[in-house]
Design an enzyme around this catalytic site. Structure first.
Site, mmCIF file in Angstrom:
data_model
loop_
_atom_site.group_PDB
_atom_site.id
_atom_site.type_symbol
_atom_site.label_atom_id
_atom_site.label_comp_id
_atom_site.label_asym_id
_atom_site.label_seq_id
_atom_site.Cartn_x
_atom_site.Cartn_y
_atom_site.Cartn_z
ATOM 1 N N ASN A 85 -18.947 7.196 1.585
ATOM 2 C CA ASN A 85 -19.210 7.718 0.247
ATOM 3 C C ASN A 85 -19.408 6.632 -0.803
ATOM 4 O O ASN A 85 -19.317 6.882 -1.986
ATOM 5 C CB ASN A 85 -18.071 8.642 -0.187
ATOM 6 N N TYR A 129 -22.116 3.619 -1.930
ATOM 7 C CA TYR A 129 -23.426 3.011 -1.704
ATOM 8 C C TYR A 129 -23.272 1.523 -1.427
ATOM 9 O O TYR A 129 -22.221 0.930 -1.720
ATOM 10 C CB TYR A 129 -24.307 3.184 -2.941
ATOM 11 N N VAL A 184 -19.781 4.585 -6.352
ATOM 12 C CA VAL A 184 -18.978 5.600 -5.672
ATOM 13 C C VAL A 184 -19.671 6.945 -5.816
ATOM 14 O O VAL A 184 -20.119 7.301 -6.898
ATOM 15 C CB VAL A 184 -17.570 5.680 -6.298
ATOM 16 N N CYS A 185 -19.787 7.671 -4.711
ATOM 17 C CA CYS A 185 -20.465 8.965 -4.748
ATOM 18 C C CYS A 185 -19.459 10.050 -4.399
ATOM 19 O O CYS A 185 -19.268 10.375 -3.232
ATOM 20 C CB CYS A 185 -21.623 8.962 -3.760
ATOM 21 N N ILE A 186 -18.760 10.571 -5.410
ATOM 22 C CA ILE A 186 -17.905 11.741 -5.168
ATOM 23 C C ILE A 186 -18.224 12.775 -6.231
ATOM 24 O O ILE A 186 -18.664 12.441 -7.328
ATOM 25 C CB ILE A 186 -16.394 11.416 -5.153
#
Lengths: 624, 169
Positions: free
Chosen positions: B81, B83, B88-90
């Site tokens: 999660n 990159y 941060v990709c949440i």
């Protein structure tokens, strides 16, 4: 940009050094050969490689000059600013290259220079915008900052106006040329500069005022709307002119798309937020001092204390600052805590109308006992809810479904949210929270039952007390928890049970006649029933999807689901054992004692309950 | 008077300093700019990131808390999660409405009720339990799903790197 800034700086430094060395070589070589100034210049101009190097040198000089001016106006750039600048300039350069393809006939050093100038001015505009926004972010603003911004904005506006004027004159006298593009670009930049100016003034006022300036957010939204409108009109005009005189301006498509999309969003925000704010101002009550006492008295949006005058209570019982809500409604028209959709027809008056009937006589004591604490429990609930994020989509659909019907009472919606929340929440690490929540959930549900039971007259559900053994869902119905939903449907129908008992003989007689009004009324009841059946279908669908989610989560959070399900069952039992409410006159003290007897938990019941629960969870797993 | 975003950030900073949650240190990089924060996150115990101290940067928009901040790890990370550049990709960091990966439900999105503390706690739980449906780092997601041992090895290397311990051969 993924290139770290330090490396970027190194590369630009090397580029400057290399170009300086190269141009030095070229000039030195020319003078060594020709020895005099004029022949040397002619020599350089005639040799293509030398010219290339000289152009590159000029470009780099312009770049350095731009940096110098930037230093004067902005000082050192913050990393975020330079990142944004680099990203935007890449887009601008790509678009400029695309523009060159259309004007390839006009391509000359002069145009390249003009485009470079445009690029630099664009950069300054972006930076000015960033800087003005930065005013909101820092507690310390120096005098130097104000001087810089003022001079910068003045210079930029003058430059923009001059270039637009220049482009206009050229186009009028010499016919359409690449100047069209320049005129258009500078006109866009004027709007940018104007936005920055207005924002600067607004922020300036805000910084110097001693109190919180409530309407600033609204003003900013209007400003955005106005600028968006200007830009959209300009882009469309530009597109039409370009298509008529040249060809489709590919290079303008990306920014045009962005502008139009932004404009659409701002427009929607404006309309919806106006509606939501109107709703808030007219329909929702101000929070009372009592309300504020029961909760923590901190607005969860701004984390500051609330006073009764400046706070509003949403239909879901969550309380926020009026000003905070207003700015949030400009983005999303939902309750920040439970995501209740604010724009649906509000049911805020419904609870009072249902309770206002004849005094209830048939409320079982166990249910009634929990009502006094209901307001406290629902505000506890607000806190518990704040930790998790209850589902919104499906419940939202249902509420849409009811839009033209009477709206759902909020207890039910809230319950539905929580229902989903407990299932969604499985991956939330706060199981403790979860348990608390299911506690308050139970309270909350009994509250809604109490509400329901207050409805006088014949009940829609004629569940006989003795039939509790007949209604044996245990083996067939895998949804022990769906009872609250059915109950919700019953609550949401306001017309059916009320008033029939109170009709006089004359009125009844009149109703039996085949008058037009009576027919219409009958038909209306039939359609209402149909709607309710449809609604029940929707509820069932909703529930089975919720069940899916629950089934997914049951692997890692079985404990918490067990807990809450058992509670549903408790309430279900209460519901089952409730005496038929149309026999309100028959309800006497012996009945009540019977009920309490019924409600006492036996081991047998406990077993049945666990069995149901097992069925329920296994069903959830099967459907996946 | 200072903007509401600034006051809220100051309040959150105060709160985080007075009652720091376990495993999290966060605060503005300089007191001149409250909209750029630095955070140190310790890897959750009992996971492959255990013992690591991961630095991250939080950048807040000027309309915070109406819009979510952006969070970027400033150290090297290998996680489904996160990159490659550290972003941060949440779902808690995405505003309702935009959905970069097309799988998040709006119920998990940003709302003003969230806070820096909750973001960082969710990041810790994200470290403990990656969501391999989100393809922020497809390689990591694939490895997490199919070759957990290799994933754990890489994570351990990263942990050692953040602590400055030489990596054993």
């Amino acid at each position: 940009m993924s290139i770290p800034l330090a490396t970027a700086k190194m590369t630009s430094l090397t580029a400057v050094a290399v170009s300086l060395v190269l141009s030095g070589c070229v000039i030195g070589n020319a003078f060594r050969r020709k020895e005099q100034f004029f022949p040397a210049v002619v020599y350089i101009c005639k040799s293509n490689p030398s010219m290339a190097i000289m152009y590159m040198q000029a470009l780099i000089t312009v770049y350095l000059l731009g940096k110098l001016i930037g230093k004067i106006f902005f000082g050192t750039l913050r990393p975020a600013e330079s990142e944004r600048l680099i990203e935007k300039s890449w887009y601008a350069i790509t678009e400029t290259c695309l523009a060159f393809t259309i004007f390839k006939d006009d391509l000359s050093p002069k145009f390249v220079a003009l485009f470079t100038l445009l690029l630099f001015l664009k950069c300054f505009h972006w930076l000015a915008e960033d800087r003005v926004d930065y005013m909101e972010r820092t507690p310390v603003i120096s005098v130097l900052f104000h001087i810089r911004i003022w001079s910068l904005l003045t210079v930029l506006t003058i430059a923009d106006v001059y270039f637009v004027h220049d482009a206009y004159i050229t186009t009028i006298t010499k016919g359409p040329s690449v100047q069209l593009v320049f005129g258009f670009e500078y006109a866009l930049l004027i709007t940018l500069a104007m936005t920055a100016c207005t924002k600067y003034v607004l922020h300036g006022f805000d910084v110097h005022s001693d109190t919180f300036w409530e309407s600033k957010a609204v003003l900013l939204l209007y400003l955005e709307f106005f600028i968006g409108l200007c830009k959209a009109v300009m882009y469309i005009a530009f597109l039409i002119i370009m298509v008529k005189t040249y060809t489709v301006p590919l290079f303008a498509f990306r920014p045009m798309y962005h502008t139009l999309r932004n404009f659409k969003k701002v427009f929607q925000d404006l309309v919806l937020s106006r509606k939501a704010i109107h709703n808030m101002n007219t329909l929702y009550p101000d929070a009372t001092a009592q309300d504020l006492q029961t909760i923590e008295n901190v607005c969860i949006i701004c984390r500051e204390d609330m006073s009764a005058a400046a706070a509003k209570k949403l239909p879901c019982n969550h309380i926020f600052h009026t000003s905070c809500l207003r700015s949030w409604f400009q983005r999303h028209q939902t309750c920040p805590t439970c995501r209740l959709d604010i724009l649906r027809p509000t049911p805020i008056t419904l609870p009072s109308t249902t309770v206002s009937g004849p005094p209830p006589t048939s409320v079982p004591p166990t249910v009634g006992a929990s009502t006094p604490s209901s307001s406290v429990s629902s505000s506890n609930n607000a806190d518990a809810n704040g930790q998790g994020l209850p589902g919104h989509n499906q419940a939202g659909n249902i509420s849409n479904f009811f839009n033209n019907q009477s709206p759902l009472p909020y207890q039910f919606r809230q319950y539905a949210y929580q229902q989903q929340r407990t299932s969604v929440d499985g991956n939330n690490s706060n199981t403790n929270e979860n348990l608390n929540n299911s506690d308050s959930q139970q309270n909350n549900m009994s509250e809604s039952w109490a509400e329901y039971l207050n409805i006088p007259g014949p009940s829609f559900f004629n569940v006989q007390q003795s039939s509790s053994s007949n209604i044996n869902f245990d083996n067939r119905t895998p949804f022990p928890g769906n009872i609250p939903f059915v109950g919700g449907v019953a609550i949401q129908h306001p017309e059916l049970p009320a008033d029939l008992d109170t009709l006089s003989h004359e009125e009844l007689y009149q109703m039996e006649q085949n008058t037009r009004a009576a027919c219409i009324a009958r038909l209306k009841y039939v359609t209402d029933i149909k709607t309710m059946l449809d609604a029940a279908m929707v509820m069932m669908n909703h529930y089975s999807s919720a069940c899916l989610v629950a089934g997914l989560d049951s692997t890692n959070s079985t404990d918490s689901t067990n807990e809450s399900n058992t509670k549903h069952l408790d309430d279900y039992e209460q519901f089952e054992s409730r005496p038929s409410s149309n026999s309100s006159s028959e309800t006497d003290s012996s009945d009540i004692s019977n009920i309490t007897y019924e409600l006492e938990e036996t081991d047998e019941q406990r077993k049945i309950r666990l069995k149901r629960l097992k069925k329920f969870t296994t069903f959830g797993n099967h459907t996946i | 008077m200072a903007g509401s975003a600034l006051r809220r950030l100051m309040a959150e900073y105060k709160q985080l300093t007075l009652n720091p949650p376990e495993g999290i240190i966060a605060g503005p990089i300089t007191e001149e700019n409250y909209f750029e924060w630095e955070a140190l996150i310790t890897g959750p115990e009992g996971t492959c990131f255990e013992g690591g101290v991961f630095p991250a940067k939080l950048v807040f928009p000027s309309d915070y808390p109406l819009s979510p901040p952006k969070m970027t790890f400033t150290c090297e990370m290998f996680h489904p999660n996160i990159y490659a550049d550290g972003r941060v990709c949440i779902s808690i960091l995405h505003a309702p409405g935009d959905d970069p990966m097309g799988y998040e439900s709006s119920s998990e999105r940003w709302s003003p009720v969230q806070s820096v503390e909750k973001i960082l706690l969710s990041v810790i739980s994200m470290l403990a339990e990656p969501n391999d449906e989100s393809g922020a780092n497809v390689d990591a997601a694939k490895m997490w799903r199919e070759n957990r041992e290799e994933f754990n090895k890489i994570a351990e290397k990263l942990v050692r790197k953040t602590l400055g311990i030489p990596i054993n051969p």
